[in-house]
Design a protein around this motif. Structure first.
Motif, short mmCIF file in Angstrom:
data_model
loop_
_atom_site.label_atom_id
_atom_site.label_comp_id
_atom_site.label_asym_id
_atom_site.label_seq_id
_atom_site.Cartn_x
_atom_site.Cartn_y
_atom_site.Cartn_z
N LYS A 167 35.89 41.54 45.47
CA LYS A 167 36.91 41.64 44.42
C LYS A 167 37.48 43.06 44.35
O LYS A 167 38.69 43.24 44.15
CB LYS A 167 36.35 41.22 43.06
N ASN A 181 43.56 41.49 38.13
CA ASN A 181 42.31 40.85 37.69
C ASN A 181 42.42 39.33 37.58
O ASN A 181 41.50 38.60 37.95
CB ASN A 181 41.90 41.44 36.35
N ASP A 185 40.43 36.62 40.31
CA ASP A 185 39.46 35.61 39.87
C ASP A 185 39.89 34.21 40.28
O ASP A 185 39.07 33.39 40.71
CB ASP A 185 39.28 35.68 38.35
N TYR A 195 32.58 37.21 43.30
CA TYR A 195 33.32 38.47 43.37
C TYR A 195 32.51 39.62 43.96
O TYR A 195 33.06 40.61 44.42
CB TYR A 195 33.85 38.86 41.99
N SER A 274 35.15 39.43 34.49
CA SER A 274 35.35 38.56 35.64
C SER A 274 34.90 37.18 35.25
O SER A 274 33.87 37.00 34.58
CB SER A 274 34.54 39.05 36.84
#
Length: 289
Positions: A167, A181, A185, A195, A274
DNA sequence: CACACAGCCTGCTGGC
DNA sequence: TGCCAGCAGGCTGTGT
């Protein structure tokens, strides 16, 4: 909040409402918005006044409008930046940061920014290493993942070389651009990947699957006009996008995963949240947080 | 060079 | 009711 799909929606609005128009007057309200412009507010105003916007371009989350003297107006929306095409009669909104008026009359173009992470500057245009001409200040930004010239093999090679979580890599705009963000996700959920998966453990086929997921979610969001949680993100004509209804994990803590029914989890990671499905996106043996 | 993170900023929310 | 901590988060600068 504005990620690639939202910025693309704004770009299309600028194409319609700004391109081809000659600027007669520029007003900057508060110096912070042009803090990245080297010459300061007065120089910014001088460089845009009398110029024509020739096109509306985007790379990742950056926008730029080439001007008719070879320079360009660069814009980043940050967290809360907006461009609005409105009647000059409309009273100034709170957080109005800049105003552009044109020779052909209304509407005028306004730049609003509540949290002031966004900004405007005039920059020179250079030949980008990765192709095309770009503002000098964003030459370090990678191509969009859906760009035909995006180098998938090169991206894979960098991931193998790095020792970081996937991530983090997706959010690194110098590797791949436009992902924030929310869509990180969403893409990881689609690719069934955690992630914190070590970027150096990924197989080529997994990277292909992830990139396909990234492109799928970004294009679906563009088709929906972007994601709007509230009035903070709107298109240039003031309309909201509706992709938030299509989000599978982001902001859906406790709700069932649409694939397997497990409750979506929210976890603190990188000083933010997350979201993932604990069953579809298992924690790897050697996570890189 | 690679990597991680504080700081920038404002408005809203929830706890007390 | 009022106060304040916490949260949202993209990017730059800086430290390791």
């Amino acid at each position: 909040m504005p990620e690639l799909p939202e910025v693309e929606t704004v770009r299309r609005g600028l194409q319609k409402w700004a391109v081809g128009r000659l600027v007669t007057r520029v007003e900057v309200l508060g110096p912070r918005t042009v803090r990245r412009h080297r010459g300061g507010p007065a120089d910014f105003v001088a460089r845009v006044t009398g110029r024509r916007f020739e096109d509306a371009c985007r790379r990742g989350k950056y926008l730029w409008l080439p001007l008719d003297d070879g320079s360009c107006l660069v814009a980043h929306l940050g967290m809360s930046g907006q461009f609005l095409a409105v009647s000059p009669e409309l009273a100034d909104q709170p957080h109005l940061r800049a105003r552009f008026s044109f020779t052909d009359g209304p509407p005028e173009l306004r730049f609003l920014d509540q949290r002031t992470f966004g900004g405007l500057l005039v920059d020179e245009t250079v030949q980008g290493e990765q192709g095309g001409t770009v503002p000098a200040s964003i030459a370090h930004i990678a191509l969009d993942p859906m760009d035909p010239n995006f180098d998938r093999g090169g991206f894979y090679a960098v991931l193998r070389r790095r020792r970081t979580g996937i991530k983090r890599a997706l959010l690194d705009q110098s590797l791949i651009s436009g992902i924030g963000n929310i869509y990180a996700d969403e893409a990881l959920w689609r690719a069934r990947m955690h992630y914190a998966r070590g970027s150096d453990t990924l197989r080529r086929q997994e990277v292909e699957r992830l990139l396909d997921a990234v492109i799928d979610v970004l294009q679906a969001a563009i088709a929906a006009g972007g994601t709007s949680f509230d009035a903070l993100y709107v298109a240039v004509n003031g309309e909201s996008g509706w992709f938030d209804r299509s989000l599978e994990v982001y902001g859906r803590e406790g709700e069932p995963c649409s694939r397997c029914g497990a409750a979506i989890r929210r976890e603190a990671f990188m000083n933010r949240s997350s979201y993932r499905c604990p069953r579809c996106q298992r924690t790897p043996r050697q996570p890189r947080w």
